[in-house]
Design a protein around this motif. Structure first.
Motif, PDB file in Angstrom:
ATOM      1  N   ASP A 156     -21.502  -7.817  -0.968  1.00 38.64           N
ATOM      2  CA  ASP A 156     -20.934  -7.211  -2.174  1.00 38.64           C
ATOM      3  C   ASP A 156     -19.433  -6.992  -2.063  1.00 38.64           C
ATOM      4  N   LEU A 157     -18.871  -7.209  -0.889  1.00 35.61           N
ATOM      5  CA  LEU A 157     -17.451  -6.950  -0.683  1.00 35.61           C
ATOM      6  C   LEU A 157     -16.609  -8.097  -1.243  1.00 35.61           C
ATOM      7  N   SER A 158     -15.527  -7.738  -1.924  1.00 36.47           N
ATOM      8  CA  SER A 158     -14.636  -8.736  -2.533  1.00 36.47           C
ATOM      9  C   SER A 158     -13.373  -8.956  -1.730  1.00 36.47           C
ATOM     10  N   ILE A 159     -13.294  -8.388  -0.549  1.00 38.77           N
ATOM     11  CA  ILE A 159     -12.095  -8.517   0.270  1.00 38.77           C
ATOM     12  C   ILE A 159     -12.532  -8.716   1.712  1.00 38.77           C
ATOM     13  N   SER A 160     -11.754  -9.511   2.449  1.00 41.55           N
ATOM     14  CA  SER A 160     -12.159  -9.848   3.817  1.00 41.55           C
ATOM     15  C   SER A 160     -10.971  -9.697   4.758  1.00 41.55           C
ATOM     16  N   SER A 161     -11.270  -9.689   6.020  1.00 41.99           N
ATOM     17  CA  SER A 161     -10.245  -9.543   7.050  1.00 41.99           C
ATOM     18  C   SER A 161      -9.267 -10.706   7.004  1.00 41.99           C
ATOM     19  N   GLY A 162      -7.980 -10.388   7.106  1.00 43.70           N
ATOM     20  CA  GLY A 162      -6.932 -11.399   7.100  1.00 43.70           C
ATOM     21  C   GLY A 162      -6.305 -11.640   5.747  1.00 43.70           C
ATOM     22  N   SER A 163      -6.951 -11.232   4.691  1.00 44.07           N
ATOM     23  CA  SER A 163      -6.392 -11.437   3.358  1.00 44.07           C
ATOM     24  C   SER A 163      -5.365 -10.359   3.025  1.00 44.07           C
ATOM     25  N   VAL A 164      -4.528 -10.625   2.031  1.00 50.48           N
ATOM     26  CA  VAL A 164      -3.556  -9.637   1.586  1.00 50.48           C
ATOM     27  C   VAL A 164      -4.294  -8.455   0.981  1.00 50.48           C
ATOM     28  N   TYR A 165      -3.882  -7.257   1.327  1.00 54.33           N
ATOM     29  CA  TYR A 165      -4.530  -6.059   0.803  1.00 54.33           C
ATOM     30  C   TYR A 165      -4.457  -6.051  -0.722  1.00 54.33           C
ATOM     31  N   ASN A 166      -5.572  -5.784  -1.352  1.00 52.96           N
ATOM     32  CA  ASN A 166      -5.677  -5.827  -2.805  1.00 52.96           C
ATOM     33  C   ASN A 166      -6.492  -4.627  -3.272  1.00 52.96           C
ATOM     34  N   ALA A 193       0.809  -1.222   0.000  1.00 53.58           N
ATOM     35  CA  ALA A 193       0.000   0.000   0.000  1.00 53.58           C
ATOM     36  C   ALA A 193       0.838   1.267   0.000  1.00 53.58           C
ATOM     37  N   ASP A 194       2.108   1.193   0.448  1.00 55.31           N
ATOM     38  CA  ASP A 194       2.978   2.375   0.490  1.00 55.31           C
ATOM     39  C   ASP A 194       3.829   2.516  -0.772  1.00 55.31           C
ATOM     40  N   PHE A 195       3.586   1.669  -1.743  1.00 52.92           N
ATOM     41  CA  PHE A 195       4.464   1.655  -2.920  1.00 52.92           C
ATOM     42  C   PHE A 195       4.391   2.977  -3.688  1.00 52.92           C
ATOM     43  N   ARG A 196       5.547   3.357  -4.234  1.00 52.04           N
ATOM     44  CA  ARG A 196       5.591   4.491  -5.148  1.00 52.04           C
ATOM     45  C   ARG A 196       6.773   4.330  -6.094  1.00 52.04           C
ATOM     46  N   ILE A 197       6.633   4.883  -7.276  1.00 50.75           N
ATOM     47  CA  ILE A 197       7.717   4.905  -8.261  1.00 50.75           C
ATOM     48  C   ILE A 197       8.500   6.188  -8.054  1.00 50.75           C
ATOM     49  N   VAL A 198       9.767   6.030  -7.712  1.00 48.22           N
ATOM     50  CA  VAL A 198      10.607   7.190  -7.405  1.00 48.22           C
ATOM     51  C   VAL A 198      10.985   7.926  -8.677  1.00 48.22           C
ATOM     52  N   SER A 199      11.411   7.176  -9.700  1.00 46.72           N
ATOM     53  CA  SER A 199      11.827   7.805 -10.956  1.00 46.72           C
ATOM     54  C   SER A 199      11.898   6.752 -12.048  1.00 46.72           C
ATOM     55  N   SER A 200      11.886   7.233 -13.284  1.00 48.55           N
ATOM     56  CA  SER A 200      12.130   6.374 -14.442  1.00 48.55           C
ATOM     57  C   SER A 200      13.036   7.138 -15.396  1.00 48.55           C
ATOM     58  N   ASP A 201      14.087   6.483 -15.831  1.00 52.36           N
ATOM     59  CA  ASP A 201      15.087   7.143 -16.668  1.00 52.36           C
ATOM     60  C   ASP A 201      15.365   6.282 -17.888  1.00 52.36           C
TER      61      ASP A 201
END
Length: 786
Positions: A244-254, A192-200
């Motif tokens: 209607d929820l496709s995500i549940s407690s304990g699963s990998v965040y998606n 969840a904290d991912f970010r692209i720093v740069s692309s060269d």
């Protein structure tokens, strides 16, 4: 005393007129002088800018169309020569070639003098070899390997197969899309904290290509903590929305699952009569426990209506094809979730190079204008393909297809096949929105010939058609109704090369009293099935698909169940049900486990609809490597052992089931974008339950023995048991290994399997066995497109 005043002297009128005329005459003379000097001034200015251009020519281009280059040039005919513009044009041409993968191209401009003070501007191009992406580097990726990230991207590295692909060409737009794919991949897998720093991107002349360097910051992988729904609309029950929820407690965040949940909840609440609903996901990250507490806030959104939907840029695709992908229309309540969904649908159609949806204020504060900007792309294809398989031999295909026929969004395909043991022609047409509803209606017409003499001593031609109606119930579940009407013509060849019916019809110089049974005689059950039959069949297909990718699945579930009823006229009477389910799970990075189960059963129906009627040979199931690898086509299941040729006389069964486990993995040391993978597998299954006729009224004499020795003779005019069937439900099993290649020319697969258990057959008096399963250790299938 008198005073006198000297009167003011007035200029005579004639004098005034003369003075005005002189003034006007002076102005006219001045204007005339200016007019005489103007052309000279203009010519001096033109000479200062340069001579006029007669034409602009492009030379030496073969890899890039001239129209594409000319559209980017500033230098134009009938304008003065401008060296700065020419130099800028050279850089534009070089940029075009860089974008098409030829970074070493050279452009030389020259000016050719012509009479009358005009010139030609000529750009001479040396295109050079293709310069692709030599290397894609990643910096900062500690959890996900560089190889996996390259697999996510559409851009690939140059390798020995580059002459067959264009994905290794550097394209800034494609790279920008790749960065988004990488971002979505990380968010889908819990970062969840991912970010692209740069692309060269740098061009390395010594390497002859581009070096792409992407710096990322991954952060920890998060799991889902608590999941809550907060409804701020009194009439909406929050707990009722949990399904209607496709995500549940304990699963990998998606992040994808969060987005699907937002869409599903939005649709449900909107159907309950709340058009202005706004579902807003909120997340609270806890880095110490690496969890994300998810919440979905259901609240009233702004009361904004869609005033107008503008479609722009579609030069080929009809407006209604684009509008029907919206769940909203003009005058409806605006909902950003549904607009985003429409944008994804339009991108997934494959009709457009680019789709962008934007908003602008309408005529009042509660009105919004939705602008849909698209760019059409080619959707037609002409392909020539060929391949080889151990079942069908060499086969070639020529096809013409169009996925956006006449800009109406319809799919049309016409194909012809020609091979060693099969040939035919088929036509398909699909209307994805039948009668304006999201229902896919289609028709298929076909005529196919197959030579089964290697396995069952007959040839079959099938000619007919099918009507289908597909209804998507949800994003994952689809129901399709089908009706088929086709004719089958079963024949037994009988010539010197294939003497499979010479006991009944002797071949001069070939058939003798000692060899008619041993040179490949067909089963009497097959002989009795000769001729033409018509099948009228109605069926339903239930399809469930949650695969993450249809091309190269790693996770997800796929299941298909088919039910068919034959008997709406025609000659066939049966009910048939088949099923196939596959589960994919990524065990380790790029190591995918696949579990598969399949099965089927067919019941013959009498004229009055009752169960128990005999089935025709061609109505039975015939199985081989599609059920258990390591067995030949039609290599397992019931066989007629009445003649010495029993190994060839597969007659099919009514029940089959089987399962397999497979693990696919990358081959160490090979670049992943080559598409080569290895696999190991274990299969098990069986086919049994022959329900065709075994008694035949043969008339007088003997059918099988031309000398009258009699294998199945008529007794008192009553039908006799003329065939003996070896019908075993023994489980067949095998283990093996495979090489899979997702080549640019098409999928290719090599299987080597060893049968662990099989039906050995019946032991004869002389110690030989007949009726056993036929094995085939090596199997190859593949195709090309060029």
């Amino acid at each position: 005393m008198m005073s006198t005043t000297t009167p003011r002297r007035k200029k005579p009128a004639a004098t005034a007129v003369i003075a005005m005329s002189a003034l006007m005459a002076g102005l006219t003379v001045a204007d005339s002088a200016l007019a005489q000097r103007a052309p000279q001034t203009s010519r001096r200015a033109s000479a200062a800018q340069g001579p006029l251009i007669n034409r602009v020519a492009i030379e030496g281009n073969s890899k890039v169309e001239k129209a594409l280059i000319e559209g980017e040039l500033q230098t134009r005919a009938r304008t003065p020569v401008n060296q700065a513009a020419i130099d800028a044009d050279v850089q534009r041409i070089l940029e075009i070639y860089r974008r098409t993968g030829r970074g070493l191209a050279q452009v030389t401009p020259r000016i050719v003098d012509l009479p009358n003070g005009r010139v030609d501007v000529v750009y001479t191009i040396v295109e050079g070899d293709k310069t692709g992406v030599k290397e894609i580097r990643f910096v900062g990726n500690n959890e996900i390997s560089a190889g996996r990230l390259r697999g996510v991207m559409q851009t690939t590295e140059t390798n020995i197969l580059s002459f067959l692909k264009s994905s290794d060409v550097y394209d800034p737009d494609r790279l920008a899309n790749d960065l988004e794919l990488i971002r979505r991949y990380y968010l889908k897998n819990g970062y969840a904290d991912f970010r692209i720093v740069s692309s060269d991107v740098t061009f390395d002349a010594s390497a002859g290509g581009y070096i792409v360097t992407i710096a990322v910051e991954e952060g920890p992988q998060y799991r889902v903590g608590s999941v809550s729904i907060d409804s701020r609309i009194p009439a909406v029950n929050a707990e009722a929305l949990r399904s209607d929820l496709s995500i549940s407690s304990g699963s990998v965040y998606n992040a994808d699952a969060v987005e699907k949940s937002v869409q599903a909840v939005s649709r449900t609440v909107a159907r309950q009569g709340n058009p202005f609903v706004q579902v807003r996901p909120v997340g609270t990250r806890d880095p110490s426990t690496r969890t994300v507490n998810l919440g979905y806030v259901v609240e009233e959104g702004p009361r904004i209506y869609i005033e107008r939907i503008n479609i722009r840029g579609n030069t080929r695709t009809r407006d209604y094809v684009i509008r029907r992908e919206f769940d909203l229309g003009e005058g409806d309540a605006y909902n950003q979730v549904f607009v985003d969904r429409a944008e994804r649908r339009l991108n997934n159609l494959g009709y457009f190079k680019r789709v962008r949806i934007s908003n602008e204020p309408g005529s009042s504060a509660d009105r919004v204008v939705v602008n849909v900007d698209v760019e059409d792309q080619s959707t037609g294809a002409f392909s020539v393909s060929g391949g080889y398989s151990t079942a069908d031999g060499f086969i070639g295909e020529v096809s013409v297809s169009e996925t956006n026929f006449l800009g109406r969004g319809q799919f049309v395909r016409l194909a012809g096949q020609l091979g060693q043991r099969a040939h035919g022609i088929d036509f398909s047409f699909t209307e994805p929105y039948f009668l304006g509803y999201r229902v896919a209606a289609g028709i298929d017409l076909f005529s196919k010939f197959s030579d089964q003499t290697r396995y069952s001593r007959y040839e079959n031609r099938m000619t007919g058609g099918q009507l289908r109606l597909g209804l998507p119930m949800t994003e994952e579940f689809t129901l399709t109704a089908r009706y088929s009407l086709y004719q089958q013509e079963l024949t037994i060849p009988n010539d010197e090369d294939k003497p499979y019916n010479d006991c009944s019809f002797p071949i001069p110089g070939v058939t003798t009293s000692t060899n008619c049974l041993t040179n490949g005689e067909a089963s009497l059950a097959i002989k009795e099935s000769q001729g033409e039959t018509i099948t009228s069949l109605a069926g339903l297909t239930f399809n469930y698909n949650t695969l993450d990718s249809t091309r190269d699945p790693r996770n997800g579930f796929y299941a298909e169940v088919k039910t068919d009823f034959a008997g709406l006229g025609g000659d066939s009477r049966y009910f048939r049900a088949t099923g196939d389910a596959r589960y994919y799970y990524e065990i380790l990075e790029d190591v995918v486990g696949i579990a598969r189960v399949q099965g089927g059963h067919i019941i013959g129906l009498g004229d009055n609809g009752g169960e128990g009627a005999d089935l025709r040979i061609i109505d039975h199931f015939f199985m081989g490597p599609s059920l258990v690898r390591g067995f030949a086509t039609n290599g397992l299941g019931p066989r007629d052992i009445s003649s010495p040729d029993a190994n060839a006389n597969a007659i099919g069964g009514t029940t089959y089931f089987g399962g397999s486990l497979e693990v696919q993995f990358p081959i160490f040391g090979l670049p992943r974008d080559l598409g080569l993978k290895g696999a190991v597998f274990a299969d098990a299954g069986t086919l049994y339950g022959y329900k065709g006729p075994t008694q035949f009224d043969i008339g007088g004499g003997s059918i099988l023995d031309p000398d009258g020795g009699g294998v199945c003779e008529r007794v008192a005019g009553e039908p006799q048991d003329c065939i003996r069937v070896l019908d075993s439900d023994k489980i067949r099993s095998s283990v093996g290994a495979s090489i899979l290649w997702s080549s640019p020319l098409g999928p290719i697969r090599f299987d080597y399997a060893v049968a662990l258990s099989k039906e050995e057959g019946e032991v004869q008096a002389d110690g030989t066995r007949i009726g056993g399963d036929r094995t085939q250790a090596f199997r190859f299938s593949g195709g090309t497109r060029f």
